[in-house]
Design an enzyme around this catalytic site. Structure first.
Site, PDB file in Angstrom:
ATOM      1  N   LYS A 258      -9.417   1.069  -3.294  1.00 27.70           N
ATOM      2  CA  LYS A 258      -9.868   0.595  -2.162  1.00 27.70           C
ATOM      3  C   LYS A 258     -11.362   0.949  -1.740  1.00 27.70           C
ATOM      4  O   LYS A 258     -11.778   2.329  -1.893  1.00 27.70           O
ATOM      5  CB  LYS A 258      -8.908   1.257  -0.949  1.00 27.70           C
ATOM      6  CG  LYS A 258      -9.607   0.560   0.519  1.00 27.70           C
ATOM      7  CD  LYS A 258      -8.098   1.001   1.353  1.00 27.70           C
ATOM      8  CE  LYS A 258      -8.386   0.531   2.908  1.00 27.70           C
ATOM      9  NZ  LYS A 258      -7.605   0.814   3.844  1.00 27.70           N
TER      10      LYS A 258
ATOM     11  N   GLU B 298       0.770  -1.210  -0.001  1.00 31.20           N
ATOM     12  CA  GLU B 298      -0.023  -0.088  -0.213  1.00 31.20           C
ATOM     13  C   GLU B 298       1.022   1.271  -0.047  1.00 31.20           C
ATOM     14  O   GLU B 298       1.709   1.290   0.741  1.00 31.20           O
ATOM     15  CB  GLU B 298      -0.950   0.057   1.199  1.00 31.20           C
ATOM     16  CG  GLU B 298      -1.713   1.154   1.297  1.00 31.20           C
ATOM     17  CD  GLU B 298      -2.555   1.171   2.756  1.00 31.20           C
ATOM     18  OE1 GLU B 298      -3.536   1.975   2.851  1.00 31.20           O
ATOM     19  OE2 GLU B 298      -2.095   0.418   3.710  1.00 31.20           O
TER      20      GLU B 298
ATOM     21  N   CYS C 291      -5.172  -3.165   2.973  1.00 29.97           N
ATOM     22  CA  CYS C 291      -5.065  -3.131   4.337  1.00 29.97           C
ATOM     23  C   CYS C 291      -6.391  -3.695   4.937  1.00 29.97           C
ATOM     24  O   CYS C 291      -6.480  -4.685   5.423  1.00 29.97           O
ATOM     25  CB  CYS C 291      -4.536  -1.780   4.841  1.00 29.97           C
ATOM     26  SG  CYS C 291      -3.735  -1.472   6.393  1.00 29.97           S
TER      27      CYS C 291
END
Length: 507
Positions: free
Chosen positions: A328, A267, A378
């Site tokens: 995301k 990320e 994440c």
């Protein structure tokens, strides 16, 4: 006792002490500790008669459990966000205190509605606990970090994961904890409690033995991967004089030199917008993967001031006219989006790129080397029901999952190991291997059986060279029902049991 048990509940998710032998090594989940510590809660609840006493006991247990689980949020807010230490402590406590209200309410209801029969108490406590966990995991965008079921990733209940997921495991564990709590009260009229326990044990045994197509299927041919771990501290990561040039140089070097079929950078491995990178930087990486037999997935923020920003993974694949892109979807409150009326709070911290646009729910996988690579970024792998939505179309379901993370926000804390156990639970639920590429750890290869096959040391700059075998088979039962209906079947089951308990109490 309830507060102490709450702390032990947090430690059961990932043991936070460097001890040799008993009770476990650092970062290891302890399923038996989760059962024993949770059993203290219903044992305490059965000693009181008033519902509001149950509310206080439940709130104390949950508040201690959650504070001891995600205390490391203090590091992100104070050390890297610049929030004064007293305010950071207060913020962690306020979050835990608010989330603990779900458990306080259900504990009060348990005291009010519990009966004399242990079997009925087991069902009621399990259903109420399930509803509290679901509420914490979904309401107000959800913050399910540290759900009790994660302690069982190595335990005998792990076989339930491909059937009922982490929340179902948590419900079964809470029923067992209730049985342990009721041992002292067991006598002739509570014989049904032994029957209920026997049913639970039978269900667990049956789940271990029933075949799952995704688990039994032969894996695909091995594919070589390189997982990059830059180990750039959060204090430097966005500094123009240190962290940014360090990240740009190291990740470019590894991407250029790697010989793996798939190279994965974590990320925000590239910590600037592409238009802010040095002239020709991104073009050289695109040219590197424009032909040949290698591909890459790279974490990078995308967008601009007018269109907004996204936290994204970009895939560079030979022969593709446009790079693959994953944005995301499930953003972190305060870290990646600002909830209404809380702009003042985020203004107190110096966290860059703190307000992102949200990607789509069910974005396509990246097709490469005979596999379908499904990225998540994440925090997203906490939401197994959202990852399961990618399995509704069996022909396009992922064969390999990829988690790209940056846990450097929380230093070298137990958060790294807690997140590893979360990823392991996802592999059990979905029966697909998971590749974890992170900034500071835990960079790892997790098999479809939840076993960590290879892992890099935390806080080290290194490349994990590995082989991974994707799985192209019928999705697990959990993937099928959660992918279509989310967690509503569990909500419905929990509410039905609670309704039955309430009606029985009225009679």
């Amino acid at each position: 006792m309830a507060i102490l048990a709450g702390v032990l509940q947090a430690w059961s998710l990932a043991w936070p002490w460097h001890t040799d032998g008993f009770p476990g090594h650092y970062g290891q989940p302890l399923w038996w500790l989760q059962l024993l510590s949770l059993a203290v809660l219903p044992a305490a609840l059965m000693r009181v008669q008033r519902a509001w006493h149950g509310v206080l006991i439940g709130w104390g247990f949950a508040c201690a459990w959650l504070c001891a689980t995600f205390w490391w949020l203090f590091i992100s807010m104070h050390t890297y966000g610049g929030l004064p230490a007293p305010l950071a402590v207060l913020a962690v406590f306020a979050l835990a205190a608010f989330l603990a209200l779900y458990y306080a309410v259900v504990c009060g209801l348990f005291v009010a509605w519990r009966g004399e029969r242990l079997s009925a108490a087991m069902l009621l406590f399990a259903a109420l606990w399930l509803l509290a966990e679901l509420a914490r995991g979904q309401w107000w965008t959800g913050f399910p970090w540290g759900a009790g079921g994660y302690a069982h990733v190595d335990g005998p209940l792990a076989g339930l994961a491909p059937w009922i997921g982490v929340y179902g495991i948590g419900a079964v564990a809470s029923a067992m904890a209730m049985w342990l709590a009721g041992l002292r009260a067991v006598h002739a009229r509570h014989a049904s409690g032994y029957v209920a326990l026997a049913v639970l044990v039978g269900v667990v045994w049956l789940a271990q033995g029933l075949p799952q197509a995704a688990v039994a299927a032969a894996p695909n041919q091995p594919v070589s991967v390189a997982l990059l771990q830059g180990n750039i501290s959060q204090g430097e990561k966005f500094q123009a004089s240190s962290g940014i040039p360090m990240a740009l140089a190291w990740y470019a070097q590894q991407l250029q030199q790697s010989q793996a079929d798939m190279v994965i950078a974590p990320e925000t491995a590239i910590p600037v917008l592409l238009q802010q990178a040095p002239h020709g930087y991104w073009q050289e990486l695109q040219q590197r993967f424009a032909s040949g037999k290698q591909a890459a997935l790279v974490g990078v923020p995308l967008g601009d001031f007018e269109q907004g920003y996204t936290n994204s993974m970009v895939g560079l694949v030979p022969g593709s006219a446009e790079p693959y892109r994953y944005d995301k979807h499930h953003l972190v409150p305060f870290g990646e989006f600002i909830p209404p009326m809380f702009r003042w709070f985020t203004d107190l911290m110096q966290i860059p790129l703190g307000d992102f646009n949200r990607g789509g729910m069910n974005q396509p996988s990246l097709a490469w080397a005979g596999e379908r690579w499904a990225p998540n970024i994440c925090y997203e792998d906490l939401f197994g029901e959202e990852l399961a939505s990618r399995f509704v179309d069996g022909a396009q379901s992922p064969t390999i999952m990829v988690n790209a993370s940056n846990i450097a926000w929380f230093g070298d804390s137990i958060a790294i190991d807690q997140h590893l156990q979360i990823s392991r639970m996802r592999t059990l639920e979905l029966a697909r291997p998971m590749l974890r590429a992170t900034n500071t750890g835990a960079t790892a290869v997790i098999g479809r059986d939840g076993v960590v096959q290879q892992i890099l040391p935390h806080q080290s700059r290194a490349v994990l060279q590995a082989q991974v075998q994707g799985v192209d088979a019928t999705p697990t039962w959990f993937a099928q029902w959660a992918g279509r209906w989310g967690l509503w079947p569990l909500w419905g089951l929990g509410l039905l049991v609670v309704l039955a308990g309430w009606m029985g109490r009225r009679r």
